[in-house]
Design a protein around this motif. Structure first.
Motif, short mmCIF file in Angstrom:
data_model
loop_
_atom_site.label_atom_id
_atom_site.label_comp_id
_atom_site.label_asym_id
_atom_site.label_seq_id
_atom_site.Cartn_x
_atom_site.Cartn_y
_atom_site.Cartn_z
N LEU A 62 69.05 47.08 33.88
CA LEU A 62 67.64 47.37 34.16
C LEU A 62 66.77 46.68 33.11
CD1 LEU A 62 65.63 48.97 35.93
CD2 LEU A 62 65.87 50.87 34.31
N ILE A 63 65.84 45.86 33.58
CA ILE A 63 64.97 45.10 32.69
C ILE A 63 63.52 45.56 32.89
CG2 ILE A 63 64.14 42.81 32.02
CD1 ILE A 63 67.13 43.24 31.54
N GLY A 64 62.86 45.91 31.80
CA GLY A 64 61.45 46.28 31.86
C GLY A 64 60.56 45.05 31.80
N ILE A 65 59.50 45.05 32.60
CA ILE A 65 58.54 43.94 32.60
C ILE A 65 57.15 44.51 32.35
CG2 ILE A 65 57.45 42.11 33.94
CD1 ILE A 65 60.01 41.75 35.48
N VAL A 66 56.46 43.94 31.37
CA VAL A 66 55.09 44.34 31.05
C VAL A 66 54.17 43.16 31.35
CG1 VAL A 66 53.52 45.19 29.28
CG2 VAL A 66 55.92 45.87 29.22
N CYS A 67 53.17 43.39 32.21
CA CYS A 67 52.21 42.33 32.51
C CYS A 67 50.80 42.87 32.44
CB CYS A 67 52.51 41.67 33.85
SG CYS A 67 51.91 42.56 35.29
N TYR A 68 49.85 41.97 32.43
CA TYR A 68 48.43 42.32 32.25
C TYR A 68 47.84 42.90 33.53
CZ TYR A 68 43.42 41.50 31.49
OH TYR A 68 42.06 41.64 31.38
N ASN A 69 48.00 42.18 34.64
CA ASN A 69 47.39 42.60 35.91
C ASN A 69 48.14 41.93 37.06
OD1 ASN A 69 45.78 43.29 38.06
ND2 ASN A 69 44.00 42.10 37.40
N ILE A 70 48.85 42.71 37.86
CA ILE A 70 49.66 42.16 38.94
C ILE A 70 48.81 41.55 40.04
CG2 ILE A 70 49.81 44.26 40.31
CD1 ILE A 70 52.66 41.75 39.58
N GLU A 71 47.51 41.87 40.08
CA GLU A 71 46.62 41.26 41.08
C GLU A 71 46.36 39.80 40.76
OE1 GLU A 71 43.89 44.93 42.71
OE2 GLU A 71 43.23 43.90 40.90
N ASP A 72 46.50 39.42 39.50
CA ASP A 72 46.31 38.03 39.09
C ASP A 72 47.47 37.20 39.60
OD1 ASP A 72 46.82 35.70 37.15
OD2 ASP A 72 44.83 36.37 36.55
N MET A 73 47.16 36.04 40.22
CA MET A 73 48.20 35.23 40.85
C MET A 73 49.24 34.72 39.85
SD MET A 73 46.11 33.04 43.74
CE MET A 73 44.71 32.73 42.68
N TYR A 74 48.82 34.46 38.63
CA TYR A 74 49.75 33.98 37.60
C TYR A 74 50.82 35.03 37.33
CZ TYR A 74 51.44 32.59 32.98
OH TYR A 74 52.23 32.27 31.92
N TYR A 75 50.39 36.27 37.10
CA TYR A 75 51.34 37.35 36.80
C TYR A 75 52.17 37.71 38.03
CZ TYR A 75 48.53 37.80 32.59
OH TYR A 75 47.88 37.54 31.41
N ALA A 76 51.53 37.70 39.19
CA ALA A 76 52.25 38.03 40.42
C ALA A 76 53.39 37.04 40.66
CB ALA A 76 51.29 38.03 41.61
N LYS A 77 53.12 35.76 40.42
CA LYS A 77 54.16 34.75 40.62
C LYS A 77 55.29 34.93 39.61
CE LYS A 77 54.91 29.78 41.09
NZ LYS A 77 54.27 28.43 41.12
N ALA A 78 54.92 35.18 38.36
CA ALA A 78 55.95 35.37 37.32
C ALA A 78 56.85 36.56 37.65
CB ALA A 78 55.28 35.58 35.96
#
Length: 330
Positions: A62-78
């Motif tokens: 299980l890997i945790g992922i922390v991102c700024y905003n999933i609505e942003d296309m950059y983060y969504a793609k990552a």
């Protein structure tokens, strides 16, 4: 009866870290190892077969992922690429989106550790700078992987594109096409944005142009706001090129230009950043800086698998960028 969960809680670490100490496998800092061993001794704990099975080769996957905003296309793609690639190695993900709040970021990390993730991925340079203490604290308990940010520290593994050099490259490319009045647009005050701003400064300096602070504007990360901000500047300044910190702002500048009959690229060149889907959805199509988030995400998944397979994970991996020329640049 004392369990591995009790030892993890007492030592302030994940059960995976306790398992590494018990099995003498994987990286654990000396300080963390001492805390775990002290807790084991204090509780007179004897690991059972289940606890011993949680070695580096048999994690919870299980890997945790922390991102700024999933609505942003950059983060969504990552996130999409990470989930796809990690699944190939048998890992599931647990996602937390934090926004700008430092408190929320710390709480997100604490939550992920409490869920016994094997590692945490932070996506974006937004997590460097002010959030660095949160990342350093997490790295004492489990391996941390950064995408598009670099922090030199043990148990932190980084894959990134140099955003300063990328924006500097955009400015120089605009100048080589005869553009001398280059506007820079950005949205949020983050470590990454400051690196991009520094890149703009260095690009202007290298081109021997006058640095005028009026040519640096900040606006909300919204197309309509970017339209208004660009148009206000265009009416009061001579502008023949605009370099933006992301494709949303570039789309706003392009929309304002079309609305006000400014010929693009004849009189105005526009360069975005991230080479997102948005850059190909507007007309004319946006020229944009490709910072290779997909390649960075693929590499990070591979690096995580290296780590938990007992191989030497790569600490620092820098990837090239590319200016993808489309219709808004000439």
């Amino acid at each position: 009866m004392t369990t591995i969960y009790d030892i993890a809680k007492m030592a302030g670490v994940s059960i995976t870290t306790v398992s590494r100490v018990i099995n003498n496998s994987g990286y654990v800092s000396a300080d963390t190892k001492k805390r775990v061993l002290d807790a084991i001794e204090k509780c007179n704990y004897t690991p059972n077969k289940t606890a011993q099975a949680l070695s580096a080769g048999s994690t919870f996957k299980l890997i945790g992922i922390v991102c700024y905003n999933i609505e942003d296309m950059y983060y969504a793609k990552a996130v999409a690429v990470l989930e796809r690639e990690l699944r190939k190695y048998g890992y599931d993900i647990l996602l937390s989106c934090t926004g700008e709040s430092l408190e929320v970021r710390q709480n997100s990390v604490d939550m992920l550790i409490s869920k016994n993730v094997d590692a945490i991925i932070f996506i974006g340079s937004v997590f460097a700078g002010k959030t660095e203490d949160v990342i350093l604290s997490a790295s004492k308990k489990l391996p941390v992987f950064l995408i598009n940010a670099y922090i030199k520290h043990k148990n932190i593994y980084c894959a990134f594109c140099d955003e300063l050099k990328a924006i500097k490259h955009c400015v120089i490319q605009a100048y080589t096409k005869g553009r001398k009045n280059i506007l820079f647009m950005y949205d949020v005050d983050t470590y990454g944005s400051q690196k991009k701003l520094q890149g703009y400064h260095e690009g202007i300096k290298e081109c021997a142009l006058n640095l005028d602070e009026r040519y640096i504007i900040k606006c909300s990360p919204d197309i309509e706001d970017a339209m208004d901000a660009f148009w206000r500047s265009y009416k009061s300044l001579t502008i023949d090129a605009v370099v933006c910190s992301n494709d949303v702002l570039a789309a706003g500048a392009l929309s304002a230009a079309r609305k006000n009959n400014i010929p693009v690229p004849q009189k105005l060149s526009i360069i975005g950043y991230n080479n997102s889907l948005l850059s190909r959805c507007f007309y004319p199509a946006l020229t944009s800086l490709e910072n290779n988030v997909e390649k960075l995400s693929i590499f990070t998944a591979q690096n995580i698998n290296r780590y938990f397979s007992g191989e030497n994970a790569i600490k620092k991996h820098q990837i090239d960028f590319e200016l993808v020329i489309r219709d808004t640049f000439r």
